[in-house]
Design a protein around this motif. Structure first.
Motif, short mmCIF file in Angstrom:
data_model
loop_
_atom_site.label_atom_id
_atom_site.label_comp_id
_atom_site.label_asym_id
_atom_site.label_seq_id
_atom_site.Cartn_x
_atom_site.Cartn_y
_atom_site.Cartn_z
N PRO A 56 56.40 28.22 46.09
CA PRO A 56 56.81 29.36 47.02
C PRO A 56 55.37 30.00 46.67
O PRO A 56 55.68 30.90 47.31
N TYR A 57 54.50 29.25 46.30
CA TYR A 57 53.19 30.88 45.65
C TYR A 57 52.02 29.69 46.00
O TYR A 57 51.83 28.52 46.22
N LEU A 58 51.20 30.73 46.96
CA LEU A 58 49.90 30.08 47.05
C LEU A 58 48.47 30.58 46.51
O LEU A 58 48.27 32.07 46.51
N ALA A 59 47.98 29.98 46.17
CA ALA A 59 46.72 30.41 44.65
C ALA A 59 45.28 30.44 46.09
O ALA A 59 44.64 29.75 46.35
N LEU A 60 45.19 31.81 46.80
CA LEU A 60 44.54 31.84 47.84
C LEU A 60 43.40 33.39 48.06
O LEU A 60 43.06 34.31 46.58
N THR A 61 41.96 32.77 48.18
CA THR A 61 40.84 34.07 47.79
C THR A 61 41.37 35.35 49.04
O THR A 61 41.66 35.12 50.29
N VAL A 62 40.99 36.52 48.72
CA VAL A 62 41.76 37.79 49.11
C VAL A 62 41.06 38.69 49.23
O VAL A 62 40.84 39.79 47.97
N HIS A 63 40.51 38.71 50.23
CA HIS A 63 38.90 39.63 49.74
C HIS A 63 39.66 41.49 50.09
O HIS A 63 40.34 41.48 50.50
N HIS A 65 41.55 42.19 47.39
CA HIS A 65 42.33 42.15 46.26
C HIS A 65 42.00 42.39 45.34
O HIS A 65 41.36 40.82 45.09
N PRO A 66 42.94 42.47 44.00
CA PRO A 66 42.81 42.26 42.43
C PRO A 66 42.63 40.58 42.62
O PRO A 66 43.84 40.35 42.88
N LYS A 67 42.73 40.12 42.30
CA LYS A 67 42.31 38.73 41.24
C LYS A 67 43.51 38.32 39.97
O LYS A 67 44.03 39.31 39.10
N ASP A 68 44.60 37.28 40.76
CA ASP A 68 45.07 36.77 39.34
C ASP A 68 44.30 36.10 38.65
O ASP A 68 45.20 36.22 36.81
N ILE A 70 40.97 33.75 37.92
CA ILE A 70 39.22 33.70 38.04
C ILE A 70 38.39 34.06 39.56
O ILE A 70 37.56 34.54 40.02
N THR A 71 39.38 33.60 40.32
CA THR A 71 38.86 32.87 41.65
C THR A 71 39.99 33.36 43.04
O THR A 71 38.88 33.88 43.59
N SER A 72 41.10 33.52 42.36
CA SER A 72 41.95 33.31 43.89
C SER A 72 43.51 34.92 43.30
O SER A 72 43.27 35.07 42.19
N THR A 73 44.33 34.95 43.87
CA THR A 73 45.64 35.76 43.98
C THR A 73 46.14 35.19 44.38
O THR A 73 46.71 34.02 45.45
N TRP A 74 47.58 35.08 43.62
CA TRP A 74 49.28 34.55 44.55
C TRP A 74 49.64 34.98 45.68
O TRP A 74 49.91 36.74 45.02
N VAL A 75 49.46 34.66 46.04
CA VAL A 75 50.46 34.78 47.60
C VAL A 75 51.71 34.39 47.85
O VAL A 75 52.01 33.16 48.19
N PRO A 76 52.65 34.92 48.07
CA PRO A 76 54.34 34.52 47.87
C PRO A 76 54.24 34.19 49.79
O PRO A 76 54.26 34.51 50.51
N LEU A 77 55.23 33.15 49.45
CA LEU A 77 55.97 32.48 50.86
C LEU A 77 57.26 32.69 50.85
O LEU A 77 58.07 32.67 50.18
N LEU A 171 57.03 40.19 36.87
CA LEU A 171 56.35 38.97 37.53
C LEU A 171 54.57 38.66 37.54
O LEU A 171 53.94 37.94 36.85
N PHE A 172 54.40 39.48 38.23
CA PHE A 172 52.70 39.46 38.32
C PHE A 172 52.21 40.30 36.69
O PHE A 172 50.63 39.15 36.89
N ALA A 173 52.96 40.75 36.63
CA ALA A 173 52.40 41.40 35.21
C ALA A 173 52.40 39.98 34.11
O ALA A 173 51.06 40.28 33.29
#
Length: 247
Positions: A56-63, A65-68, A70-77, A171-173
């Motif tokens: 239910p989550y995707l690790a994506l590059t979101v310009h 946006h703070p990263k979760d 080194i490279t990506s942000t967790w985006v919930p579906l 969760l994200f923290a």
């Protein structure tokens, strides 16, 4: 009707529609907010080891946006997420829903050139993340499905993550804290490895006792195939001993 105005026409007709511009090619997408976004129990844990087609989550590059990590942000579906896109003169509605067992279901509907979105000519629903859509639209190597859905658009990602922050506040923290702990641990391990290599090299080059012959010394040093064998181990200088200490 100019092609680049389709999103404006739809947004003018429906107050629940919001249009956003994709960051990678400046094309447009409509976020349909008529259905409330919903987080399920499966969103309570961020399992990075799960299959990319069912998680239910995707690790994506979101310009911007703070990263979760080194490279990506967790985006919930999230259930209720619905977008309208135009691809190769086709209008498509892409939706995330749930089944009776609270599993995520991904649906895409093809309306061809019907801007009213009333005449659906093809529909597919799968539990795997928009399975078959790449083949259906023939988009190999051109754009990713998450990008096609606008899941890397900053404003949309903020809205999706806000639902998670409300439903599962820590969760994200916790994910961020866990990631930072891993980074710190790896740094300590790498530091100790470098110190160990440096210490070993220093002992071999500078602190190795000089072999003596029986005629000049009463101390006998055993040599086996060119390797010095010492019953007393490697001598340690104060400098090399201090190198083992950590802050």
């Amino acid at each position: 009707m100019p092609l680049h105005k389709w999103y404006q026409i739809l947004c003018q007709k429906n107050s629940h529609f919001e249009c956003y511009q994709r960051p990678y090619n400046d094309s447009w997408i409509i976020f349909d907010k008529s259905v409330p976004l919903e987080a399920l129990d499966i969103h309570s844990e961020l399992d990075t080891s799960g299959s990319s087609t069912t998680t239910p989550y995707l690790a994506l590059t979101v310009h911007d946006h703070p990263k979760d990590n080194i490279t990506s942000t967790w985006v919930p579906l999230l259930v209720g997420y619905t977008v309208i896109i135009r691809w190769n003169k086709k209008f498509l509605r892409l939706t995330i829903t749930k089944d009776s067992n609270n599993n995520l279901v991904y649906t895409y509907e093809d309306y061809e050139d019907d801007i009213s979105l009333t005449n659906c000519i093809y529909k597919s629903s799968q539990r795997n993340f928009f399975y078959g859509l790449t083949n259906y639209l023939n988009i190999y190597g051109r754009v990713s499905i998450p990008a096609l859905l606008g899941l890397n658009i900053l404003e949309i990602v903020i809205q999706l993550r806000n639902i998670i922050n409300i439903t599962f506040p820590n969760l994200f923290a916790q994910v961020k804290k866990h990631h930072n702990a891993i980074i710190t641990t790896n740094r300590i391990k790498n530091k100790m490895k470098r110190k160990a290599r440096s210490l070993f090299s220093e002992n071999l080059e500078n602190d190795m006792p000089t072999p003596t012959t029986p005629s000049t010394s009463s101390t006998t040093v055993n040599i086996n195939s060119g390797i010095l064998v010492s019953s007393n181990g490697l001598p340690m200088t104060p400098k090399s001993t201090q190198a083992l200490k950590t802050n």
